[in-house]
Design an enzyme around this catalytic site. Structure first.
Site, PDB file in Angstrom:
ATOM      1  N   GLU A 225       0.824  -1.213   0.000  1.00  0.00           N
ATOM      2  CA  GLU A 225       0.000   0.000   0.000  1.00  0.00           C
ATOM      3  C   GLU A 225       0.858   1.263   0.000  1.00  0.00           C
ATOM      4  O   GLU A 225       1.663   1.484   0.887  1.00  0.00           O
ATOM      5  CB  GLU A 225      -0.914   0.000   1.235  1.00  0.00           C
ATOM      6  CG  GLU A 225      -1.778   1.260   1.352  1.00  0.00           C
ATOM      7  CD  GLU A 225      -2.652   1.263   2.619  1.00  0.00           C
ATOM      8  OE1 GLU A 225      -2.510   0.358   3.463  1.00  0.00           O
ATOM      9  OE2 GLU A 225      -3.461   2.196   2.749  1.00  0.00           O
ATOM     10  N   ASP A 258      -5.146   3.261  -1.570  1.00  0.00           N
ATOM     11  CA  ASP A 258      -6.005   3.838  -0.533  1.00  0.00           C
ATOM     12  C   ASP A 258      -6.492   5.178  -1.072  1.00  0.00           C
ATOM     13  O   ASP A 258      -5.685   6.012  -1.509  1.00  0.00           O
ATOM     14  CB  ASP A 258      -5.194   3.998   0.760  1.00  0.00           C
ATOM     15  CG  ASP A 258      -6.019   4.543   1.917  1.00  0.00           C
ATOM     16  OD1 ASP A 258      -6.665   5.589   1.734  1.00  0.00           O
ATOM     17  OD2 ASP A 258      -5.990   3.943   3.013  1.00  0.00           O
ATOM     18  N   ASP A 293      -5.625  13.071   4.341  1.00  0.00           N
ATOM     19  CA  ASP A 293      -5.930  11.649   4.546  1.00  0.00           C
ATOM     20  C   ASP A 293      -6.636  11.461   5.882  1.00  0.00           C
ATOM     21  O   ASP A 293      -6.114  10.841   6.792  1.00  0.00           O
ATOM     22  CB  ASP A 293      -4.609  10.867   4.492  1.00  0.00           C
ATOM     23  CG  ASP A 293      -4.813   9.374   4.668  1.00  0.00           C
ATOM     24  OD1 ASP A 293      -5.857   8.864   4.216  1.00  0.00           O
ATOM     25  OD2 ASP A 293      -3.931   8.723   5.256  1.00  0.00           O
TER      26      ASP A 293
HETATM   27  C1  RNT Z   1      -2.390   4.461   6.724  1.00  0.00           C
HETATM   28  C2  RNT Z   1      -2.895   3.365   5.861  1.00  0.00           C
HETATM   29  C3  RNT Z   1      -3.136   2.047   6.537  1.00  0.00           C
HETATM   30  C4  RNT Z   1      -3.796   2.178   7.885  1.00  0.00           C
HETATM   31  C5  RNT Z   1      -4.283   0.875   8.463  1.00  0.00           C
HETATM   32  C6  RNT Z   1      -4.585   0.985   9.921  1.00  0.00           C
HETATM   33  O1  RNT Z   1      -2.359   5.668   6.102  1.00  0.00           O
HETATM   34  O2  RNT Z   1      -4.046   3.779   5.200  1.00  0.00           O
HETATM   35  O3  RNT Z   1      -3.832   1.219   5.685  1.00  0.00           O
HETATM   36  O4  RNT Z   1      -4.881   3.056   7.847  1.00  0.00           O
HETATM   37  O5  RNT Z   1      -3.417  -0.129   8.178  1.00  0.00           O
HETATM   38 ZN    ZN Z   2      -5.110   2.301   4.071  1.00  0.00          ZN
END
Ligand code: RNT
Ligand code: ZN
Length: 419
Positions: A225, A258, A293
């Protein structure tokens, strides 16, 4: 009765455009959303020696009733699930291990520490997904983990990630449904770096070591991610979008997007078609960034609908792993899950009820007036009647009726929790 009548009227409207409403509902039923457990306790987790939440993410608010242990968190999830149509998955973080009062180092967590979650998932016919936790820990205190210059710290987190992948694989095997392990790290710098390359080189090497341990793709898949900035990593994030997109492509991993991890005017919906051309699967953390965010509860807004449309119109339902990622402690947490998840499902239904092939053809034929006209008109088609019918068929409350359950649960359960 009323719901069924309204449904029948609405159905006719959609049928005029060749949309098979029952088929749309069948398809919707088959889509599983990975619901993040961490909305229920503000990403606190159950570790014995808990550290404060770190990693540049923040939960604001102090609404009463936050879950304090596995039993409470699972009970809250069950309540939310009873208000959400369909069969779904629960997304865990490593800090939700249950270790019987013993402190266990993160690089030593084992499947046995998730036995309660697995038994519960079996009982409730849920799938599980997993995330190593590389924040809220003394070894992440300076904001670096897998890219840390200190080899022993990198090694610790590499071991944690491998341990996490083994747990996820075990979950997948036990539950007979592929788990997704998603790696997100907070690594970055508050101020302008003097070297952007070396931390990325280290991250690349750390990931190579993590993935050198192979898991069975039937039971576990891996995602990475990306992020643009966080609190304390405003100027530079090691695991940027370009970094992970390249890494994922070169190493056959899944790139996780995300929706809060891009420039405020940059949309994930516009990235999906490109990603679909080059990646077998895509993973999502659907969130709602408000100016940053901020991880607000997912709303039924234009971008959510656009994301759902991209998934549906590009025939990518089976290639997209939809997870949620928001955390709001200023409202009832069970309601937060319910609102956000119902909205995600609603958006998918909205997309399934759109005559996508016809609209595509209008575009190819250069009929842009008709394209705009119809896309606007479809926005006020009687979508709500189909949604209500779906909820009724799936034995969950129709419209805002679920709020009564939440109020009751709050009175009976949540308000009796005193931290
Ligand atoms: C952080 C990311 C991550 C977290 C979680 C708790 O910016 O989005 O995914 O929010 O793993
Ligand atoms: Zn995330």
């Amino acid at each position: 009765m009323l719901t069924a009548e309204q449904f029948n009227f609405a159905k006719k409207d959609y049928e005029r455009w060749g949309i098979d409403v029952h088929q749309a509902l069948e398809t919707l039923k088959s889509i599983q959303i990975s619901i993040h457990c961490w909305q229920g306790d503000d990403i606190s987790g159950f570790e014995i020696n808990k550290s404060e939440l770190s990693g540049g993410i923040d939960v604001t608010g102090n609404y009463p009733g936050k879950a304090r242990n596995g039993e409470e968190l699972r009970a809250d999830l069950e309540k939310a699930l009873s208000l959400i149509p369909g069969k779904h998955r629960i997304n865990l973080h490593a800090i939700y291990a249950e270790t019987d009062g013993k402190a266990v180092e993160r690089n030593e967590i084992k499947p046995e520490h998730f036995e309660k979650w697995i038994d519960w998932a079996k009982k409730n016919a849920l799938g599980l997904d997993f995330n190593p936790t590389l924040f809220s820990h003394e070894k992440a205190a300076d904001g670096l983990t897998l890219a840390h210059p200190d080899e022993s710290i990198r090694q610790y987190w590499i071991e944690h990630c491998i341990a996490s992948r083994k747990i996820a694989e075990h979950m997948g095997k036990e539950l007979q449904t592929t788990a997704l392990t998603n790696i997100w790290i907070p690594d970055g710098f508050k101020d302008t770096p003097s070297d952007r390359l070396t931390p990325r080189q280290r991250l690349k090497q750390s990931l190579d070591q993590i993935f050198a341990y192979e898991t069975n793709p039937k039971f576990n898949l891996d995602a990475v991610e990306s992020k643009l900035f966080g609190i304390g990593s405003e100027s530079y994030v090691v695991g940027s979008h370009e970094f992970y997109l390249s890494y994922a492509l070169q190493n056959n991993k899944i790139c996780l997007l995300d929706t809060g991890h891009f420039h405020p005017t940059e949309t994930v919906s516009n990235k999906l078609s490109t990603m679909l051309l080059f990646n077998d699967k895509i993973a999502l953390h659907v969130s709602r960034p408000v100016r940053w965010d901020s991880d607000h509860v997912v709303a039924f807004d234009d971008e959510l609908k656009e994301i759902a449309l991209e998934i549906v119109r590009n025939h990518a339902i089976n290639r997209t792993i939809i997870g949620l990622d928001f955390f709001d402690a200023s409202i009832n947490r069970v309601a937060a899950w319910t609102i956000g998840t119902r909205n995600m499902i609603k958006a998918l239904l909205y997309a399934l009820l759109t005559p996508n092939d016809y609209l595509k053809k209008l575009q190819d034929d250069g009929k842009f007036t008709e394209r705009l006209a119809l896309m606007e008109e479809f926005k006020t088609y009687p979508f709500g009647a189909i949604w209500d019918y779906y909820c009724e068929q799936m034995n969950v409350p129709v419209k805002e009726d679920w709020l009564k359950d939440i109020h009751h649960y709050e009175q009976e359960i949540l308000l009796h929790r005193h931290n």
